[in-house]
Design an enzyme around this catalytic site. Structure first.
Site, PDB file in Angstrom:
ATOM      1  N   ASN A 156       0.864  -1.181   0.000  1.00 58.90           N
ATOM      2  CA  ASN A 156       0.000   0.000   0.000  1.00 58.90           C
ATOM      3  C   ASN A 156       0.897   1.226   0.000  1.00 58.90           C
ATOM      4  O   ASN A 156       1.373   1.677   1.045  1.00 58.90           O
ATOM      5  CB  ASN A 156      -0.918  -0.019   1.221  1.00 58.90           C
ATOM      6  CG  ASN A 156      -1.899  -1.158   1.135  1.00 58.90           C
ATOM      7  OD1 ASN A 156      -2.866  -1.112   0.369  1.00 58.90           O
ATOM      8  ND2 ASN A 156      -1.634  -2.227   1.886  1.00 58.90           N
ATOM      9  N   GLU A 157       1.124   1.726  -1.171  1.00 58.41           N
ATOM     10  CA  GLU A 157       2.080   2.810  -1.368  1.00 58.41           C
ATOM     11  C   GLU A 157       1.445   4.159  -1.015  1.00 58.41           C
ATOM     12  O   GLU A 157       0.217   4.247  -0.849  1.00 58.41           O
ATOM     13  CB  GLU A 157       2.531   2.819  -2.840  1.00 58.41           C
ATOM     14  CG  GLU A 157       3.225   1.541  -3.274  1.00 58.41           C
ATOM     15  CD  GLU A 157       4.604   1.347  -2.630  1.00 58.41           C
ATOM     16  OE1 GLU A 157       4.955   2.090  -1.693  1.00 58.41           O
ATOM     17  OE2 GLU A 157       5.327   0.447  -3.072  1.00 58.41           O
ATOM     18  N   PRO A 158       2.269   5.228  -0.891  1.00 61.46           N
ATOM     19  CA  PRO A 158       1.719   6.548  -0.607  1.00 61.46           C
ATOM     20  C   PRO A 158       0.530   6.850  -1.523  1.00 61.46           C
ATOM     21  O   PRO A 158       0.591   6.604  -2.734  1.00 61.46           O
ATOM     22  CB  PRO A 158       2.889   7.483  -0.896  1.00 61.46           C
ATOM     23  CG  PRO A 158       4.092   6.641  -0.622  1.00 61.46           C
ATOM     24  CD  PRO A 158       3.721   5.240  -0.996  1.00 61.46           C
ATOM     25  N   SER A 190      -2.426   5.452  -0.887  1.00 57.32           N
ATOM     26  CA  SER A 190      -3.411   4.377  -0.672  1.00 57.32           C
ATOM     27  C   SER A 190      -4.469   4.877   0.301  1.00 57.32           C
ATOM     28  O   SER A 190      -4.145   5.493   1.312  1.00 57.32           O
ATOM     29  CB  SER A 190      -2.752   3.145  -0.056  1.00 57.32           C
ATOM     30  OG  SER A 190      -1.833   2.597  -0.952  1.00 57.32           O
TER      31      SER A 190
END
Ligand code: F6R
Length: 636
Positions: free
Chosen positions: A161-163, A165
């Site tokens: 869950n990358e920036p 998300s």
């Protein structure tokens, strides 16, 4: 870091337990998991574990496997869901999370195959959405995840869950952040091999777990851990959503904890029990914060920055400034082996014996010159009996095309050789281009690559003035897996290290002190040195042997922890660069370069120059560059 000297308060928004080592922390987490598994077994129930890959959980898995083998811990009631998988990814690829889980856990315990769930990286695009919805349903149908293990990425991600998300995200296909792709380079030979996408459980899926353990080991996690734990909740740092969970606990080591306020600036969160080391930390912090040389700091500066305590307890700013200034001044020496016939009461090293026997341990074949090339050159110039010991072969980090050049050289050079010899070289060239080469063929190629690195290391050590008799290749066995994943430290690694130490009986030893580098080669290499000293500690010479640690990986020691710093002139820095250049296979773009775009010599110079600037900014003398060390004090 015996931090009990602080009366702790903190700005942390969920509980974080700081362990001395990642090993201790991992054992604790593994024990908590084992306890929960056993409890459920007694109740005749299943337990659902959410699992992560990457370096963070490896020691937890090692410990669970140990408990399975030695203490009868069974996994027959365990159901697992992995957080994520690269997309696309074949399950048998070196970098697949399926393979990772098999190698570190599933193949080594009695878990039932049908109880294992890992997102499928082989699906066609149009099947992914339904597959992800089903993944969620399966978790829910089993009553949800009981314990979720998480690592944290430098981008702030949990799972993938990358920036950006969102809080309500569920299992889905995502695009990987640039930082994550760079970090993944440690497992992939080239940047273009790193997938752009992954399937990951979402923030909501993770937050539904009843218990969450967030693991973070090593300095490189310090900055992001601070954001996750102390920062405002934001989708830009998805791990901050964990602050909303009612049963999350961070397990981190002292390296990862360094940026937390209670360690970085404990005076900002409570009363401190001041000792000289902590005073030094505070003075350096204040000077850096205000960008003011130490000797110019005033009583007001201290008072206005939460340090009035210090002034009240320890006289005036003036006295403290001078004391700490002198302490730092005394760390600077152009005589890393000690200055002969000089008063050594305030010098970092002893004057006697004037000529010391020295061993420089280098985890990879180029760490010696990269991390302490200037000091190496000085030790030799100043007449010490210097040995260098290359701890591992470094054989995986050579490009195939470099190996090809050497094999072709052999082929052409051995024109008139025996047919078997020629056939051997031909076969080597063939296996170089064959992805399915047999293990023996791969071993032969690795040998060539190891020899290439040996030749480079020899050239660099000779350039620094060493005779061949003083250049040692240890080829520690833990490293020889042929892949970036290494074995844990073994008895043989310690034995080989002890044998060399005993033969040379050095007065001074240098080692790569990446104490908070939990899984890397450097950490295993320093553990081999510690283990060897433990074996040899009864011998008389050991009492006179000092161990100096240089920082091998990316970070330098923080200034307040430095105990010896060796200045380099512009000419010395150039000479150091030439020594690094001997490592031709590592020039430009080596395989597995990690996340730093700079070449190794550039990283070294930037780091050494940054140390010089840090000293200058504190009001000390201005040098071109500096190499920093800390002394390891054994507790015998
Ligand atoms: C792995 C995962 C990632 C990692 C994170 C930290 O399954 O989901 O979030 O936990 O990237 O990676 P390491 O532990 O290698 O530093």
């Amino acid at each position: 870091m015996e931090r009990l000297r602080y009366q702790l308060k903190s700005l942390e928004k969920f509980p974080v337990k700081v362990w001395n080592t990642s090993m201790e922390g991992s054992r604790h987490v593994a024990q908590s998991i084992a306890l929960a598994i056993r409890q459920r077994q007694q109740e005749g129930e299943k337990i659902v574990l959410g699992l992560a890959t990457g370096s963070s959980p490896i020691q937890v898995y090692n410990e669970l496997v140990r408990m399975h083998r030695e203490e009868g811990l069974s996994f027959h009631n365990v159901i697992t869901f992995n957080l994520d998988e690269y997309y696309p990814m074949q399950p048998d690829a070196q970098q697949s999370y399926v393979r990772f889980m098999q190698e570190y856990l599933f193949n080594l315990v009695d878990i039932k195959k049908e109880n294992i769930h890992i997102p499928d990286g082989t699906l066609p695009m149009d099947k992914i959405e339904a597959y992800c919805a089903d993944y969620e349903k399966q978790i829910d149908a089993l009553g949800g995840i009981d314990i979720q293990l998480l690592g944290i990425g430098r981008s702030g991600h949990i799972g993938f869950n990358e920036p950006g998300s969102w809080e309500h995200s569920e299992t889905r296909l995502v695009r990987l952040d640039a930082i994550t792709r760079k970090d993944a380079l440690k497992d992939f030979p080239h940047e273009e091999d790193v997938p752009y996408r992954a399937i990951t459980m979402g923030i909501k899926s993770i937050m539904k777990a009843r218990t969450i353990y967030l693991l973070a080991w090593g300095d490189h996690k310090a900055a992001v851990l601070k954001k996750a734990v102390e920062g405002p909740i934001t989708a830009s740092v998805p791990s901050t959503f964990l602050q909303k969970h009612s049963n999350v606990k961070g397990h981190v080591d002292i390296g990862a904890a360094t940026e937390l306020t209670r360690f970085k600036a404990p005076w900002q969160v409570g009363m401190c029990n001041w000792d000289e080391d902590l005073i030094c930390q505070a003075v350096v912090w204040l000077s850096q914060k205000l960008d003011k040389p130490i000797l110019k700091l005033t009583d007001e500066d201290y008072a206005e920055n939460s340090l009035s305590d210090l002034i009240i307890e320890h006289a005036s700013a003036y006295d403290i400034n001078i004391r700490i200034f002198n302490r730092l001044q005394h760390t600077i020496t152009g005589w890393p082996g000690g200055k002969p016939n000089a008063d050594d009461s305030t010098r970092p090293e002893r004057a006697k014996p004037a000529k010391k026997r020295v061993i420089i341990f280098s985890p990879h074949p180029d760490d010696d010159v990269i991390s302490m090339g200037g000091t190496f050159l000085r030790l030799v110039d100043q007449g010490h009996d210097v040995h260098v010991a290359y701890q591992t072969s470094g054989n995986i980090a050579v490009h195939d095309h470099d190996a090809a050049r050497f094999i072709e050289f052999l082929q052409e050079f051995s024109e008139g050789a025996e047919p078997e010899t020629k056939a051997r070289y031909k076969a080597m060239m063939k296996s170089l281009n064959n992805k399915d080469a047999a293990p023996a063929e791969i071993a032969e190629i690795l040998k060539v690559k190891g020899l290439i690195r040996r030749g480079e290391a020899r050239a660099a050590a000779r350039f620094c003035g060493l005779a061949d008799s003083h250049i040692h290749f240890m080829d520690l066995p833990f490293y020889e897996t042929g892949s970036p994943r290494k074995n844990p430290l073994g008895e043989e690694d310690i034995r080989i290290t002890a044998e060399l130490l005993e033969k040379i009986k050095p007065h001074q030893v240098y080692g790569a002190g990446d104490l908070a580098d939990p899984h890397g080669t450097h950490r295993v290499c320093i553990d081999a040195i510690f283990g060897a000293f433990e074996m040899l500690k009864g011998q008389a010479w050991v009492k006179d042997c000092w161990l100096w640690l240089y920082r091998g990986a990316w970070h330098e020691w923080p200034v307040h922890e430095i105990e010896m710093v060796v200045p380099l002139s512009p000419a010395e820095l150039r000479k150091k660069r030439q020594a690094i250049f001997m490592h031709q296979s590592q020039k430009d773009r080596p395989p597995f370069p990690g996340s730093d775009e700079r070449e190794f010599w550039q990283r070294a110079e930037d780091r050494n120059k940054a140390s010089a600037i840090a000293y200058r900014s504190l009001g000390l003398a201005e040098y071109e560059a500096m190499e920093a060390f800390r002394r390891w004090k054994f507790d015998w």
